[in-house]
Design an enzyme around this catalytic site. Sequence first.
Site, PDB file in Angstrom:
ATOM      1  CG  ASP A  54      -2.057   0.871   1.143  1.00 51.96           C
ATOM      2  OD1 ASP A  54      -1.841   2.066   0.853  1.00 51.96           O
ATOM      3  OD2 ASP A  54      -3.188   0.392   1.311  1.00 51.96           O
ATOM      4  CE1 TYR A 144      -9.066  10.343 -10.488  1.00 53.16           C
ATOM      5  CE2 TYR A 144     -10.333  11.453 -12.200  1.00 53.16           C
ATOM      6  CZ  TYR A 144      -9.376  10.532 -11.825  1.00 53.16           C
ATOM      7  OH  TYR A 144      -8.726   9.805 -12.787  1.00 53.16           O
ATOM      8  CE  LYS A 148      -5.327  10.054 -11.010  1.00 50.91           C
ATOM      9  NZ  LYS A 148      -4.420   8.953 -11.327  1.00 50.91           N
ATOM     10  NE  ARG A 224     -17.326  12.514 -20.600  1.00 50.10           N
ATOM     11  CZ  ARG A 224     -18.157  13.569 -20.540  1.00 50.10           C
ATOM     12  NH1 ARG A 224     -18.433  14.260 -21.621  1.00 50.10           N
ATOM     13  NH2 ARG A 224     -18.699  13.922 -19.386  1.00 50.10           N
TER      14      ARG A 224
HETATM   15  N1  UFG Z   1     -23.059   7.634 -18.383  1.00 51.44           N
HETATM   16  C1  UFG Z   1     -24.406   7.316 -18.441  1.00 51.44           C
HETATM   17  N2  UFG Z   1     -24.820   6.204 -17.785  1.00 51.44           N
HETATM   18  C2  UFG Z   1     -23.993   5.395 -17.073  1.00 51.44           C
HETATM   19  C3  UFG Z   1     -22.607   5.738 -17.022  1.00 51.44           C
HETATM   20  C4  UFG Z   1     -22.193   6.871 -17.674  1.00 51.44           C
HETATM   21  O1  UFG Z   1     -25.185   8.017 -19.079  1.00 51.44           O
HETATM   22  O2  UFG Z   1     -24.440   4.388 -16.490  1.00 51.44           O
HETATM   23  C5  UFG Z   1     -22.592   8.813 -19.110  1.00 51.44           C
HETATM   24  C6  UFG Z   1     -21.951   9.855 -18.210  1.00 51.44           C
HETATM   25  O3  UFG Z   1     -22.927  10.695 -17.673  1.00 51.44           O
HETATM   26  C7  UFG Z   1     -21.010  10.533 -19.187  1.00 51.44           C
HETATM   27  C8  UFG Z   1     -20.588   9.408 -20.142  1.00 51.44           C
HETATM   28  O4  UFG Z   1     -21.576   8.403 -19.988  1.00 51.44           O
HETATM   29  O5  UFG Z   1     -21.694  11.489 -19.902  1.00 51.44           O
HETATM   30  C9  UFG Z   1     -19.235   8.810 -19.809  1.00 51.44           C
HETATM   31  O6  UFG Z   1     -19.231   8.462 -18.430  1.00 51.44           O
HETATM   32  P1  UFG Z   1     -18.113   7.550 -17.772  1.00 51.44           P
HETATM   33  O7  UFG Z   1     -18.454   7.415 -16.313  1.00 51.44           O
HETATM   34  O8  UFG Z   1     -17.956   6.305 -18.558  1.00 51.44           O
HETATM   35  O9  UFG Z   1     -16.789   8.404 -17.953  1.00 51.44           O
HETATM   36  P2  UFG Z   1     -16.482   9.908 -17.493  1.00 51.44           P
HETATM   37  O10 UFG Z   1     -16.403  10.694 -18.757  1.00 51.44           O
HETATM   38  O11 UFG Z   1     -17.389  10.406 -16.459  1.00 51.44           O
HETATM   39  O12 UFG Z   1     -15.119   9.699 -16.723  1.00 51.44           O
HETATM   40  C10 UFG Z   1     -13.925   9.439 -17.330  1.00 51.44           C
HETATM   41  C11 UFG Z   1     -13.031   8.670 -16.369  1.00 51.44           C
HETATM   42  C12 UFG Z   1     -12.736   9.494 -15.163  1.00 51.44           C
HETATM   43  C13 UFG Z   1     -12.178  10.807 -15.581  1.00 51.44           C
HETATM   44  C14 UFG Z   1     -13.067  11.474 -16.573  1.00 51.44           C
HETATM   45  C15 UFG Z   1     -12.452  12.727 -17.110  1.00 51.44           C
HETATM   46  O13 UFG Z   1     -13.675   7.479 -16.003  1.00 51.44           O
HETATM   47  O14 UFG Z   1     -11.820   8.825 -14.343  1.00 51.44           O
HETATM   48  O15 UFG Z   1     -13.326  10.632 -17.672  1.00 51.44           O
HETATM   49  O16 UFG Z   1     -13.430  13.626 -17.404  1.00 51.44           O
HETATM   50  F1  UFG Z   1     -12.051  11.621 -14.528  1.00 51.44           F
END
Ligand code: UFG
Length: 332
Positions: A54, A144, A148, A224
């Site tokens: 850890d 978060y 970073k 995304r």
């Molecule tokens: N989403 C849904 N339903 C779900 C999961 C996600 O609609 O069940 C949407 C989210 O709202 C978002 C998109 O899908 O619009 C992508 O979501 P993710 O959770 O897959 O990914 P994020 O873009 O939120 O997060 C990723 C990384 C993070 C990082 C971020 C940077 O997982 O660690 O990008 O912005 F911080």
Amino acid sequence: MGAKDVLVVGGAGYVGSHTVRYLVRKGYRPVVFDNLSTGHRASVPRGVPFVKGDLLKPASIGRALEKAPFAAVFHFAAKALVGESVENPALYYRENVTGTLNLLEAMLAHRVKRIVFSSTAATYGNVEAVPLTEDHPKNPCNPYGFTKWAIERMLEDFHAAYGLRSVRLRYFNAAGCDPSGEIGEDHDPETHLIPNILKAALNSRRKMKIFGDDYPTIDGTCVRDYIHVTDLAQAHVLALDAMKKDVHCDAFNLGNGNGYSCMQVVEAARRVTGRSIAVTVTGRRPGDPAILVAGADRARDVLGWSPAHDSLDEIVETAWRWMVAHPRGYVG
Ligand code: UFG
């Protein structure tokens, strides 16, 4: 120094485990260090040494660093859920920032002078223009992202003061799984879009929730940049090569430069799986920016990075292969 000996901190997690496989294929000798809080022992290939330890227990890092004369450390270990970081920032500053400080101090004590660090698009926060270039202002919008970004600054200071070389890789949306279907994405809880869509494809009683359809995007759902996890792995090895030459302290975006809306990802999953996937639109998830798309020219130009799995359907297909073979994740 063993040029092929590398320590992979967080090497039992999603991106870490894929990078370990890639390193083995490229002739490196990785040692995995992980506390297994979210990682999976079963993801570590046979023959790869594993140290359970850890970052908040510096003695355990010292034990790992004594295993070999390491050429570099790859650092994947972190808490990485935006929502959790808002609810419990102390956990994020402790695990991410203090944990990394402990790691860097142990590296200096053991004269390991190179690190590749997993950073994130979350360091940019509220985005002014896409595609994002590395010099875009950093305004993280959650703890978060701040942790970073704090670590990125720490790495710059450690380079200036102690000569510690670093490459910070800012991932956009890591997705997909090793094409072998043997290792994959297994989070509990699962918060990411693609695995949640595929879980709904696997189980027709499950409805996929889409968080918001009133964003200023092509169909109102968030956009995304999905990047295959094996392409992320490739970038890590190239970053190490570059650090051995003229890249001493630098940051690179890692994405394909293609933005897809959540509904476009659902459509891709319907094509790939051949299943009807039930979707329901709910309210926005707090903290979600509307659009994140990478400008990744620097990684291509400077590191020679060239993503090999850049089609969305292929990314989804590799994730599906893993999910069909391991519907209960590593437990099964
Ligand atoms: N989403 C849904 N339903 C779900 C999961 C996600 O609609 O069940 C949407 C989210 O709202 C978002 C998109 O899908 O619009 C992508 O979501 P993710 O959770 O897959 O990914 P994020 O873009 O939120 O997060 C990723 C990384 C993070 C990082 C971020 C940077 O997982 O660690 O990008 O912005 F911080």
